[in-house]
Design a protein around this motif. Structure first.
Motif, PDB file in Angstrom:
ATOM      1  N   SER A  16       0.743  -1.268   0.108  1.00 60.03           N
ATOM      2  CA  SER A  16       0.117  -0.056   0.010  1.00 60.03           C
ATOM      3  C   SER A  16       0.956   1.329  -0.010  1.00 60.03           C
ATOM      4  CB  SER A  16      -0.808   0.026   1.260  1.00 60.03           C
ATOM      5  OG  SER A  16      -1.869  -0.924   0.903  1.00 60.03           O
ATOM      6  N   THR A  20       0.387   3.327  -3.359  1.00 56.78           N
ATOM      7  CA  THR A  20      -0.138   4.728  -3.630  1.00 56.78           C
ATOM      8  C   THR A  20       0.589   5.445  -4.743  1.00 56.78           C
ATOM      9  OG1 THR A  20      -0.583   4.649  -1.106  1.00 56.78           O
ATOM     10  CG2 THR A  20      -0.528   6.724  -2.464  1.00 56.78           C
ATOM     11  N   PRO A 195      -6.129  -1.783  -2.853  1.00 55.75           N
ATOM     12  CA  PRO A 195      -6.251  -0.891  -1.504  1.00 55.75           C
ATOM     13  C   PRO A 195      -6.016   0.637  -1.797  1.00 55.75           C
ATOM     14  CG  PRO A 195      -5.361  -2.857  -1.058  1.00 55.75           C
ATOM     15  CD  PRO A 195      -5.158  -3.041  -2.352  1.00 55.75           C
ATOM     16  N   PRO A 196      -4.926   1.101  -2.566  1.00 56.52           N
ATOM     17  CA  PRO A 196      -4.562   2.281  -2.708  1.00 56.52           C
ATOM     18  C   PRO A 196      -5.781   2.781  -3.638  1.00 56.52           C
ATOM     19  CG  PRO A 196      -2.446   1.253  -2.893  1.00 56.52           C
ATOM     20  CD  PRO A 196      -3.843   0.381  -2.876  1.00 56.52           C
ATOM     21  N   GLY A 213      -5.369   3.243   2.472  1.00 56.01           N
ATOM     22  CA  GLY A 213      -5.036   1.905   1.797  1.00 56.01           C
ATOM     23  C   GLY A 213      -4.581   0.629   2.712  1.00 56.01           C
ATOM     24  N   GLY A 217      -6.695  -2.549   3.108  1.00 62.73           N
ATOM     25  CA  GLY A 217      -6.126  -4.112   2.575  1.00 62.73           C
ATOM     26  C   GLY A 217      -5.908  -4.921   3.945  1.00 62.73           C
ATOM     27  N   SER A 243     -10.066  -7.874  -1.791  1.00 64.48           N
ATOM     28  CA  SER A 243      -9.427  -6.555  -2.091  1.00 64.48           C
ATOM     29  C   SER A 243      -9.906  -5.829  -3.209  1.00 64.48           C
ATOM     30  CB  SER A 243      -7.669  -6.613  -2.015  1.00 64.48           C
ATOM     31  OG  SER A 243      -7.433  -5.284  -2.193  1.00 64.48           O
TER      32      SER A 243
END
Length: 271
Positions: A16, A20, A195-196, A213, A217, A243
């Motif tokens: 994460s 990002t 997640p990001p 994020g 996650g 996810s």
């Protein structure tokens, strides 16, 4: 299951933080390519009895160098070099693995991971890598942020955009290598991007995206492992699917809220 949960959490922290920047800069293709490109190094390390992480890192660095070489010498766009090495490295890895007797079993393990087979030693390595990635992200934050918006501005500020780009690619490679044993070379891409990407729907500031994020996650890892345990599904695939599914759930929720607000504004408008 406890070790699997901790391994998943450490993998999420690493992916994460790096993911990002991958999402912000639109580098998802190189992230996917690196996730596949480590396979030849993993396969050779397995055949020669070496540490799989060492083989994966050598393969990842070779791919990063190859992308730069194709871009400079062949005068092709970066995505062309990525595409060529993506297919070539994946094919080479499969060829190497196919010469082993347990071809299908070993290939499945490399591609999809074995989160339930993570050892204490693996957790120690993952923890050290997570700390190293955190330190690198904090130390290079200003350069990475400037590079994400304008490379020329980064150069004017003396932040060395080319070196920053290579450092970012190196961090992506480290994140993939550190996490492949838990979720596999194919499914690690789910944790690197999903997640990001979900966090980008909820917040705008980069540090907040990293924090959200990680939280998204971690929740995905926990839910995925619980579902896998009770329904007998593949743990790694269930985590990755959870996810990715979370992104679409959040996207649908955000669109519903926007539509509701527009409807309320229309109803309140005069005439």
């Amino acid at each position: 299951m406890q070790r699997a949960l901790l391994a998943g959490v450490l993998a999420v922290v690493t992916t994460s933080l790096v993911g990002t920047w991958v999402v912000i800069r639109g580098m998802t293709f190189i992230g996917d390519a690196l996730a596949h490109g480590v396979l030849p190094g993993i396969a050779l390390a397995f055949v020669w009895g070496l540490d799989l992480r060492l083989g994966a890192m050598v393969s990842a660095l070779a791919m990063v160098g190859g992308v730069g070489l194709v871009n400079r010498r062949a005068r092709l766009p970066e995505d062309a070099g990525i595409g060529l090495l993506f297919v070539g490295m994946l094919a080479l890895g499969v060829i190497i693995v196919s010469r082993q007797r347990s071809y299908s079993g070993e290939l499945s393990s490399f591609l999809f991971g074995d989160i339930l087979g993570v050892t204490r030693g693996d957790l120690v390595v993952q923890g050290l890598v997570a700390l190293g990635v955190l330190a690198a992200v904090v130390g290079g934050f200003r350069a990475f942020l400037a590079l994400s918006f304008n490379a020329d501005t980064a150069a004017v500020l003396g932040l060395h955009p080319r070196a920053s780009h290579l450092a970012m690619l190196g961090l992506v490679a480290v994140a993939v290598v550190a996490s492949f044993q838990a979720v596999g070379t194919l499914l690690v891409f789910g944790l690197l991007v999903a997640p990001p990407a979900t966090a980008s729907l909820l917040v705008r500031r980069v540090p907040a995206m990293m924090l959200v994020g990680v939280l998204v996650g971690v929740a995905s890892v926990y839910v995925g492992l619980v579902v896998s345990y009770h329904h007998g599904t593949a743990a790694e695939a269930t985590v990755a699917f959870t996810s990715v599914s979370t992104f679409f759930v959040v996207l649908a929720g955000r669109e519903a809220v926007v539509a509701a607000r527009r409807g309320a504004a229309t109803s309140a408008a005069p005439g």
